[in-house]
Motif scaffolding. Structure first.
Motif, PDB file in Angstrom:
ATOM      1  N   PHE A   1       0.850  -1.198   0.000  1.00  0.00           N
ATOM      2  CA  PHE A   1       0.000   0.000   0.000  1.00  0.00           C
ATOM      3  C   PHE A   1       0.882   1.243   0.000  1.00  0.00           C
ATOM      4  O   PHE A   1       2.099   1.155   0.227  1.00  0.00           O
ATOM      5  N   GLU A   2       0.227   2.372  -0.240  1.00  0.00           N
ATOM      6  CA  GLU A   2       0.936   3.635  -0.347  1.00  0.00           C
ATOM      7  C   GLU A   2       0.110   4.696   0.370  1.00  0.00           C
ATOM      8  O   GLU A   2      -1.109   4.731   0.203  1.00  0.00           O
TER       9      GLU A   2
ATOM     10  N   ILE B   1      -8.801   2.663   2.411  1.00  0.00           N
ATOM     11  CA  ILE B   1      -8.983   1.514   3.299  1.00  0.00           C
ATOM     12  C   ILE B   1      -8.268   0.312   2.681  1.00  0.00           C
ATOM     13  O   ILE B   1      -8.373   0.082   1.470  1.00  0.00           O
ATOM     14  N   ALA B   2      -7.527  -0.423   3.538  1.00  0.00           N
ATOM     15  CA  ALA B   2      -6.977  -1.705   3.102  1.00  0.00           C
ATOM     16  C   ALA B   2      -7.682  -2.784   3.923  1.00  0.00           C
ATOM     17  O   ALA B   2      -7.618  -2.770   5.150  1.00  0.00           O
TER      18      ALA B   2
ATOM     19  N   GLY C   1      -8.207   0.780  -1.473  1.00  0.00           N
ATOM     20  CA  GLY C   1      -8.726   1.857  -2.311  1.00  0.00           C
ATOM     21  C   GLY C   1      -9.519   2.855  -1.493  1.00  0.00           C
ATOM     22  O   GLY C   1      -9.516   2.784  -0.257  1.00  0.00           O
ATOM     23  N   VAL C   2     -10.192   3.779  -2.158  1.00  0.00           N
ATOM     24  CA  VAL C   2     -10.991   4.771  -1.430  1.00  0.00           C
ATOM     25  C   VAL C   2     -12.195   4.048  -0.816  1.00  0.00           C
ATOM     26  O   VAL C   2     -12.641   3.022  -1.332  1.00  0.00           O
TER      27      VAL C   2
ATOM     28  N   ARG D   1     -15.391   4.293  -0.782  1.00  0.00           N
ATOM     29  CA  ARG D   1     -16.585   3.900  -1.548  1.00  0.00           C
ATOM     30  C   ARG D   1     -16.321   2.734  -2.516  1.00  0.00           C
ATOM     31  O   ARG D   1     -17.242   2.031  -2.934  1.00  0.00           O
ATOM     32  N   GLU D   2     -15.058   2.542  -2.861  1.00  0.00           N
ATOM     33  CA  GLU D   2     -14.717   1.388  -3.705  1.00  0.00           C
ATOM     34  C   GLU D   2     -14.641   0.108  -2.879  1.00  0.00           C
ATOM     35  O   GLU D   2     -14.925  -0.981  -3.359  1.00  0.00           O
ATOM     36  N   ILE D   3     -14.201   0.267  -1.643  1.00  0.00           N
ATOM     37  CA  ILE D   3     -13.855  -0.895  -0.828  1.00  0.00           C
ATOM     38  C   ILE D   3     -15.050  -1.408  -0.021  1.00  0.00           C
ATOM     39  O   ILE D   3     -15.198  -2.606   0.195  1.00  0.00           O
ATOM     40  N   LEU D   4     -15.901  -0.482   0.426  1.00  0.00           N
ATOM     41  CA  LEU D   4     -17.018  -0.900   1.271  1.00  0.00           C
ATOM     42  C   LEU D   4     -18.167  -1.402   0.385  1.00  0.00           C
ATOM     43  O   LEU D   4     -19.086  -0.679   0.045  1.00  0.00           O
ATOM     44  N   ARG D   5     -18.049  -2.668  -0.006  1.00  0.00           N
ATOM     45  CA  ARG D   5     -19.061  -3.312  -0.835  1.00  0.00           C
ATOM     46  C   ARG D   5     -19.515  -4.598  -0.155  1.00  0.00           C
ATOM     47  O   ARG D   5     -18.742  -5.238   0.560  1.00  0.00           O
TER      48      ARG D   5
END
Ligand SMILES: Nc1ncnc2c1ncn2[C@@H]1O[C@H](COP(=O)(O)OP(=O)(O)O)[C@@H](O)[C@H]1O
Ligand SMILES: [Mg+2]
Length: 256
Positions: free
Chosen positions: A21-22, A206-207, A218-219, A221-225
């Motif tokens: 991660f970065e 979030i990782a 990712g951000v 909204r991409e990760i919380l699915r």
């Protein structure tokens, strides 16, 4: 900026595998995942308390673990998950101890060091507790003091594990402070959380961690699915959208 490229580590029966991660200056990255998924192990590897298998942690382009203790302490501050005060030092002394690695063995902290400690306590709203033994603080107050201790070196990177023992108000307060600090001081922060909703509100990235691996990064909204959270936490969840944030709700399995 903090960059982690292919971090691997093993305790023997638990392995962290190829973590990448970065985190940019001014950003918060949250390691989110269930108990025992490896969040603390990852942070300890990043900070150098545990040694990863190969060169993989870079702060502002420098190979972080190969630096001296003094240089590392200047670049990164670590707030541990739990901390049991061994001796009733005053709050001010505990913050000054954050400078230990900068002082030589025979050197005592001077007035300028105490001034810096006071400044950090003020930043965290803890100045009035400066003379109190830190064995007599609440959990939330203790964490604020430990953040001040981590910040006294003005690090580029902050690694923080805000404990889950804190009540809601204190969690929100501490996360708000970390958010403000990272923005204002341009610090890159990595924190660990296990509440997806707190992660949703406070993180820039979030990782998701499960069994020593990062399943997605990712951000928020991409990760919380739904599918991926169900996989990581092994509970069914529903996602809602509120004021531009994702809200994660468990699906109740009993009908009343
Ligand atoms: N010092 C240790 N020696 C051996 N195994 C450990 C040690 N510390 C943690 N572990 C194991 O590593 C796994 C990950 O732990 P940890 O990183 O603390 O998870 P988390 O912070 O996500 O709750 C767990 O299975 C834990 O039992
Ligand atoms: Mg942990």
């Amino acid at each position: 900026m903090l960059k982690v490229e292919g971090l691997s580590f093993s305790y023997g029966d638990f392995t962290v595998e190829n973590v990448c991660f970065e985190v940019k200056d001014g950003e918060i990255l949250t390691l989110l995942g269930p108990n025992g998924s490896g969040k603390t192990t990852i942070l300890k590897n990043v900070y150098g308390l545990l040694r990863p298998k190969k060169k993989c942690v870079f702060v502002d382009g420098k190979d972080f673990p190969s630096l001296s203790l003094k240089e590392r302490a200047k670049l990164a501050g670590y707030v541990p998950q739990s901390h049991h005060p061994p001796f009733p030092y005053t709050v001010l002394d505990v913050v000054v101890m954050g400078l230990t690695s900068q002082l030589s063995v025979f050197e005592s902290p001077r007035e300028e060091h105490y001034k810096r400690a006071l400044e950090k306590l003020r930043l965290l709203g803890m100045e009035r507790f400066k003379d109190r033994p830190y064995t007599q603080l609440s959990g939330g107050q203790l964490q604020l003091v430990l953040i001040a201790r981590a910040l006294i070196q003005e690090p580029r990177v902050l690694l923080d594990e805000p404990t889950a023992h804190l009540d809601f108000k204190n969690q929100v307060k501490i996360l708000g402070i970390i958010k403000r600090l990272t923005r204002e001081e341009k610090i890159a922060a990595v924190i660990t959380l296990h509440d997806p909703n707190l992660a949703s509100v406070y993180s820039d990235k979030i990782a998701l961690v499960k069994e020593g691996e990062i399943k997605a990064v990712g951000v928020p909204r991409e990760i919380l699915r739904e599918e991926i959270l169900r996989e990581v936490y092994s509970v069914p969840v529903q996602i809602f959208e509120l004021n531009g944030f994702r809200v994660v709700m468990p699906v109740m399995e009993v009908t009343i």
